[in-house]
Enzyme design. Sequence first.
Site, mmCIF file in Angstrom:
data_model
loop_
_atom_site.group_PDB
_atom_site.id
_atom_site.type_symbol
_atom_site.label_atom_id
_atom_site.label_comp_id
_atom_site.label_asym_id
_atom_site.label_seq_id
_atom_site.Cartn_x
_atom_site.Cartn_y
_atom_site.Cartn_z
ATOM 1 N N LYS A 1 0.861 -1.190 0.000
ATOM 2 C CA LYS A 1 0.000 0.000 0.000
ATOM 3 C C LYS A 1 0.893 1.234 0.000
ATOM 4 O O LYS A 1 1.915 1.290 0.694
ATOM 5 C CB LYS A 1 -0.875 -0.027 1.251
ATOM 6 C CG LYS A 1 -1.886 1.111 1.356
ATOM 7 C CD LYS A 1 -2.736 0.932 2.621
ATOM 8 C CE LYS A 1 -3.758 2.057 2.758
ATOM 9 N NZ LYS A 1 -4.551 1.938 3.981
ATOM 10 N N SER B 1 -9.440 2.460 3.498
ATOM 11 C CA SER B 1 -8.565 3.156 2.603
ATOM 12 C C SER B 1 -7.646 2.229 1.795
ATOM 13 O O SER B 1 -7.016 2.687 0.848
ATOM 14 C CB SER B 1 -7.708 4.161 3.361
ATOM 15 O OG SER B 1 -6.916 3.499 4.301
ATOM 16 N N SER C 1 -9.605 0.112 7.739
ATOM 17 C CA SER C 1 -9.115 0.248 6.367
ATOM 18 C C SER C 1 -8.503 -0.984 5.736
ATOM 19 O O SER C 1 -8.198 -0.957 4.553
ATOM 20 C CB SER C 1 -8.090 1.376 6.298
ATOM 21 O OG SER C 1 -8.738 2.600 6.549
#
Lengths: 489, 105, 484
Positions: free
Chosen positions: A79, A154, A178
Amino acid sequence: MELYKLTASEIKELFLQDKLSAEEITKYFLNRIEKSDEKLKAFLKIFPEKALKSAKALDKKKKENQQLGKLAAIPVAIKDNMHIKDEITTCGSKFLTNYKAPFSATAVKLLEQEDAIFIGKTNLDEFAMGSSNEHSAFHPSHNPWDLACTPGGSSGGSASAVAARLTPIATGSDTGGSIRQPAAFCGIVGFKPTYGRISRYGLVAFGSSFDQIGPITASVKDAGLAMEVMGKHCPCDSTSLNFPQETYTENLPETLKGKKIGVPWHFLEQLSDGAKENFLASIETIKSLGAEIIDIDLDILKYSIAVYYILATAEASTNLARFDGIRYGVRSPDAQDLEELYDISRDQGFGEEVKKRILLGTFVLSAGYQEAFYKQAQKVRTLIIRAYESAFETCDAVCMPTAPTTTFKLNTIQDPVKMYLQDIFTISSNLAGLPSISIPSGFDSDNKPYGLQLIGPQMHDVFVIQYAHAFEMATKFNRIVPPQFDKEF
Amino acid sequence: MSKKQNMSSFNKQDLNDLQRLARIKLSEEENQNLLESMQKILDYVELLSEVDTKGVPCCNLVSQFQTKNVFREDEVGELLSRDKFLENSPDQIGGMIRVPPIMKS
Amino acid sequence: MSDWEVVIGLEVHTQLNTKTKLFSAAPNHFGDEPNTNISITDTGQPGSLPVLNKSAVFKAVQLGLAIEAEVAEFSKFDRKSYFYPDSPRNFQITQLEHPIIKGGKITAEIDGQLKTFEIDRAHLEDDAGMLKHFSSFAGVDYNRAGVPLIEIVSTPCISSPKEATAYVKALKAILEYINVSDCDMEKGSLRMDANISVRKVGEKRLRNKTEIKNMNSFYFLELALESEIERQIALYEKHPDEDPDNVIIPGTYRYDTETKKTVMMRMKERAEDYRYFPEPDLIPIVLTKEYIESVRETLPELPQQRLQRYVSELGLSEYAASVLIVDKMTSDYFEEALTICSNAKSLCNWITVEFPGRLKEAGHTLYSIGIPAKHVANLVAMIDDKKITGRIAKEVADDMVKNPGTDPIEIVKNNSNYQPLSSTSEIEPLVEKVLSDNPQSIEDYKMGKKKAFAFLVGQVMKQTKGKASPEVVNELIHKRLDSK
């Protein structure tokens, strides 16, 4: 060959047995990414040369009979709020489009040491603030089950990539859900460890007392494998727990006999009909695995969103203060003096959601309001922690849905509070630092995935993985690949 | 900033004050959007005031295990080289980060 | 002036002399090229985290014990938010709610009296980087960012600029004696901020105070305080009927060395909102009684303890001892000299009065000019052994200052003018001469006038250019006169 249908552990086996080389595996997934990421936009950056170079080096290592790591030949996507040294870390923000990470995150180093092959950086809501990946400064990512829908956030990019089988493993970060909520929306596994189990060094901080890195995978065992690699003490992070690493992947039971699973029924009244139905079905599965269902009272969790949006934004307002255009990041050329340098760089560099949270966080800490907002929220946080402690006196794990609904169409939720309420079931694990996993639990009438959440006491990460594994073995929802991607490319 | 009784009276001036503290300067349009959003959010989080927290301590530590004395030995470790540091800098001069002049008094 | 009394509180920031910074393993070192002593953490890189330096905690505890404060069994850190280019994160990590040191006191000598000053607290925090100002830009150097600071906050118990200096000097002495800081004001490892207000004598409440920041020498400290006191009093006297809170407005001032006045930097009409809250990246410090006691055992002799020892064991006056101990270097110098020559009083006099007097104009100290303690000891020893007279010693001292590093024993050896005349065969002819030149004095002496004897001694000393030992001269004259 349908390599994409295999879990990371299974792919590694093929490599270890000389059935496939690391280079072949890497090329395979790079090809899948090349062919499908256009639709998903899960990646912000792909590293074909770097990945192939690592793969070839690994093949050589194997030929020379050297010791191989736990993630040998497994492509891993990172990520884009975690540093890979000398690669750009954008955090999904315009502010950092040119920021070259001067160091690797500890979790990234650990993955590298175990021979993982970094395949690219994935998209996220800007600075990890969001539940739909719509707040990335670059572009939203899409859900492989329905391209018009959000993959969640997210860690939307990571979840999307794993669900479409563009990579077997991706890392995410979880501050309020997230990792878990995107995993649920995308029909895969997402695990947030106990607070402090994985080092935050090199993870760009959002909510310091909430953030945890965790694996997003196609199977629970893979998540356990990733935990064996990343779940270690780190001297560069004062909140990193000083416990030895644990084994997650051995002796995984396929039963829940003798286990007590707590359900806060009262709290689940807000579920939609479809979600409720799915949750009840999951409970039946759990019962059939031999567990006893216990009623628990977690009514206080109804305050968790409010507590979170006060405390996490307060911490974030200070964590993001360093983005000022002075030392790194984009400095506004329109600034005439120092004040403008700050004001304009930050206005131009940050997206709306980030600015909103910074201002909110600044407000709740400001003189005259800190007592009523920040301190009150800190106290209610204590009550939430106590409520879980109380619950765990009567059960081994708590079970809840991961999200109140399945995924929704992009650009449909504008009301900020409505968006925040997406996290109602996940947020309390961050407030209490508890290990929590989301596992696929079925589909709605539109073939969009549901997720089930299991939450354990602090440091019960191995148990949570075990319970989740048992459920997965009984249901095998994780083996179902989104139709559009259920083929070779 | 004076204390207010209820949050839907969070107004433009309050938002301006916050911008000064947070060093962000919103455009007019942003100001309006954000004001509405923030009023909504603040109204929502106000529900915390109904919780009785008398005698309840603040949660300053999440971990129930790591509660004291995390130290580092006083030994020199890895440095960030100046080159690497300045690689990311928007403007530098003579090895220092360059910023607009600052009024001294 | 005497209608008014002054209330001063001082905040002293001192850099601890640890090897590395407070929250990172970068070296704690002054004077290197810009941005060469930095780490991920000191430059506020995204993803960086602080880890607390064990040695900084240890030194903080040492300081707390040395100032007789309470060492907190529980202390933790807080974030203090403000935007400035020298701050790598735009928040400082400090200790507001639970400082590591609470209370404490310092004793200092002022005009012959000992005064005890109460300390409010002392806490750890990280230093900011440095801004270098140029005409069209400013440059930021983060070498200093992250250096461990201890901030020592006094109660508002200081009542004059003189007391302020005495307080800081006494604190500095303690810091030096326990070796937690090099206290180099020029390098910025000791910095002072003052809060100052005045009020009518007898008035109970405190009036508005102003803050003067970053004074980096005792000289400027006193000047700045004097100037600000004058300014405040003048304003109050100019507006006797106005509400005092409207006459002096809180603000931050600095001392302008050209106008020799305090000048406002910024007003405090809106108090800075630092939005302090507990630092989530750090874990609290929990110290046991055992640990604290173990640190106490590491404390060396403290200034006041040394003073007491000088008074009770060496027979020095309290005043003389207080001058010696206020500066560790001076005191250590004295102790080194003592190992060679045991005349404490005389050594003290030469070290604190005689030599400083000779070195003042050049702006030097005994150690800066390079006169080793051994040499001063040798000088005093020669006087005590009557190898030179007191008067000659003064000339030898002048020579030592002119040629620092030259042993006075050598100086005396190589200069015949310094050789004492103690052999009677050399003095006797001079005695004869003086006696024959001064028959009246002999008469006076025989009549009982002691002054006449002293005169004769003086005359002989003059003849010998002071090289004769007064005792010998005395003896010889007595022999001549009393026998006749």
